[in-house]
Design a protein around this motif. Structure first.
Motif, mmCIF file in Angstrom:
data_model
loop_
_atom_site.group_PDB
_atom_site.id
_atom_site.type_symbol
_atom_site.label_atom_id
_atom_site.label_comp_id
_atom_site.label_asym_id
_atom_site.label_seq_id
_atom_site.Cartn_x
_atom_site.Cartn_y
_atom_site.Cartn_z
ATOM 1 N N GLU A 1 84.340 36.346 69.057
ATOM 2 C CA GLU A 1 85.629 36.858 68.586
ATOM 3 C C GLU A 1 86.455 35.732 67.980
ATOM 4 O OE1 GLU A 1 89.557 39.188 70.366
ATOM 5 O OE2 GLU A 1 87.602 39.400 71.324
ATOM 6 N N ALA A 2 86.865 35.920 66.741
ATOM 7 C CA ALA A 2 87.702 34.942 66.046
ATOM 8 C C ALA A 2 89.166 35.176 66.398
ATOM 9 C CB ALA A 2 87.498 35.056 64.538
ATOM 10 N N TRP B 1 91.327 39.241 61.300
ATOM 11 C CA TRP B 1 90.390 38.291 61.885
ATOM 12 C C TRP B 1 90.263 37.035 61.028
ATOM 13 C CZ3 TRP B 1 88.646 39.624 66.603
ATOM 14 C CH2 TRP B 1 88.534 40.974 66.937
ATOM 15 N N TYR C 1 87.661 35.172 60.221
ATOM 16 C CA TYR C 1 86.244 34.928 60.014
ATOM 17 C C TYR C 1 86.034 34.297 58.649
ATOM 18 C CZ TYR C 1 84.897 37.574 64.148
ATOM 19 O OH TYR C 1 84.739 37.990 65.443
ATOM 20 N N MET D 1 79.305 34.595 56.349
ATOM 21 C CA MET D 1 78.203 35.075 57.176
ATOM 22 C C MET D 1 76.954 35.185 56.310
ATOM 23 S SD MET D 1 78.793 39.208 57.465
ATOM 24 C CE MET D 1 77.043 39.611 57.347
ATOM 25 N N ALA E 1 82.646 37.216 55.913
ATOM 26 C CA ALA E 1 82.320 38.081 57.047
ATOM 27 C C ALA E 1 83.392 39.119 57.342
ATOM 28 C CB ALA E 1 82.078 37.225 58.288
ATOM 29 N N LYS E 2 84.625 38.808 57.045
ATOM 30 C CA LYS E 2 85.743 39.661 57.463
ATOM 31 C C LYS E 2 85.581 41.126 57.075
ATOM 32 C CE LYS E 2 90.798 39.854 57.257
ATOM 33 N NZ LYS E 2 92.017 39.165 56.762
ATOM 34 N N ILE F 1 83.049 43.121 59.490
ATOM 35 C CA ILE F 1 83.222 43.185 60.941
ATOM 36 C C ILE F 1 83.480 44.630 61.362
ATOM 37 C CG2 ILE F 1 84.664 42.495 62.887
ATOM 38 C CD1 ILE F 1 82.869 40.271 61.891
ATOM 39 N N LEU G 1 77.279 32.498 61.258
ATOM 40 C CA LEU G 1 78.637 33.026 61.139
ATOM 41 C C LEU G 1 79.639 31.902 61.355
ATOM 42 C CD1 LEU G 1 80.644 35.465 61.016
ATOM 43 C CD2 LEU G 1 80.411 35.592 63.508
ATOM 44 N N ARG G 2 80.578 31.776 60.414
ATOM 45 C CA ARG G 2 81.654 30.791 60.551
ATOM 46 C C ARG G 2 82.957 31.530 60.859
ATOM 47 N NH1 ARG G 2 79.280 26.180 59.072
ATOM 48 N NH2 ARG G 2 77.568 26.286 57.570
ATOM 49 N N TYR G 3 83.740 30.929 61.775
ATOM 50 C CA TYR G 3 84.983 31.575 62.187
ATOM 51 C C TYR G 3 85.926 30.517 62.753
ATOM 52 C CZ TYR G 3 82.950 31.290 66.885
ATOM 53 O OH TYR G 3 82.399 30.848 68.068
#
Length: 341
Positions: A211-212, A220, A222, A225, A272-273, A276, A306-308
């Protein structure tokens, strides 16, 4: 850290200010038409002074005016939770009627940064005749959190990550192909003879992700991805390929063809946002793989990168996200299997 600018109070400072006691200079204004006025037009309720690009400063917008159009001095006092003055500032020669923006970075005006907590910003205006306005005030809190970058990476076997499938009557979905535990074989047009009609075989996969940090306005935090497959064409059908897609807003997107050679094949790298999905309050990423038209494709496993960003605090021990992290599969989601584009 840059201190409060010399002229205007940042509009970002005002965050639902509660009125507080005026400083000694703010006596009851004289009852005549020359009394100046100060109005804080806008200001945020929270500031994160850590320099990480997220609400590092508070912009306070105010208007100072006087009935006889004189130049004004604007006095700013910041008080802590018990009413003690912890920062003061005076901006001179402010033009009457001007609307001014002033940015505050959480500094105490003597080179330091105030600790986290609740504060009150008080502002008064004084004209050239010495008349003092009533005080306008706003409440603002300082949060000591800092955003830090995180990267989650992990592999998961193909069959255990599956949450849905679409196997048309002329095709076959096999498990444990090539002797690989947890693998899947996508074999299109294995039945029905040589009808020449493409027959789809596809699957849906998903995992819970870390969870970001989440902001009420921005959502989020994020970053990028990317899903990868480890597999290739079946041994009896050289040159076969498959298509990988991501689930977004009720439809499949970012389709990319996975190559036929045995090895790792990368799906599209994307933000990624938008991808989600929330399941029981937990963020999930969903992807699908499929083929058709007599393509036979074997997949051993998938990977996710995944980067966040997370919000961390000075008094909390921060543990890096495990890499690879343990990817868990959601159980309550129903997503239609992808059709080939």
């Amino acid at each position: 850290m840059t201190r409060l600018p010399s002229l205007a109070l940042p509009a970002a400072l005002a965050l639902g200010l509660a009125a507080s006691t005026l400083s000694p200079a703010s006596a009851e204004p004289p009852p005549d038409d020359t009394v100046p006025a100060i109005t804080i037009d806008s200001a945020p309720s929270k500031l994160y002074p850590a320099v990480d690009g997220y609400r590092d400063t508070a912009l306070v917008v105010y208007t100072a005016s006087d009935a006889v159009d004189t130049m004004l001095d604007v006095h700013v006092v910041i008080r802590d939770g018990v009413g003690t003055s912890v920062a003061e500032r005076t901006s001179t020669d402010v033009e009457s009627g001007a609307t001014i923006g002033w940015e505050w970075d959480g500094g105490d005006f003597v080179g330091g940064t105030l600790p986290g907590g609740d504060y009150v910003l008080e502002m008064t205006a004084v004209d050239e005749a010495g008349n003092t306005s009533a005080t306008d005030s706003r409440s603002i809190s300082l949060d000591e959190g800092r955003l830090v970058d995180r990267t989650a990476r992990g592999w998961i076997k193909a069959k255990p990550s599956m949450i849905g499938k679409d196997v048309r009557r002329c095709s076959t979905l096999k498990g444990r192909v090539r002797g690989w535990a947890g693998s899947l074989g996508y074999y299109a047009n294995t039945r029905c003879g040589r009808t020449g009609v493409p027959s789809v075989v596809s699957t849906v996969h998903g995992v819970y992700v870390p969870e970001a940090f989440k902001d009420r306005q921005r959502g989020w935090f994020y970053g990028s991805m990317q899903i990868r497959t480890w597999g290739g064409n079946a041994e009896k059908r050289r040159g076969s390929k498959a298509i990988l897609q991501y689930w977004k807003d009720g439809s499949w997107a970012k389709a990319k063809t996975m190559g036929s050679s045995l090895g790792t094949h990368a799906g599209r790298k994307t933000s990624a946002k938008p991808f989600i999905v929330v399941d029981n309050g937990r963020p999930v990423i969903i992807w699908g793989l499929g083929t058709a038209n007599r393509n036979w494709y074997d997949v051993k496993k998938f990977s996710l990168t995944l980067r966040y960003q997370k919000m961390v605090y000075p008094d909390v021990v921060v543990r890096e996200a495990p890499s690879p992290f343990t990817m868990q599969v959601p159980t309550g989601l129903t997503v239609p299997a992808p059709q080939l584009p």
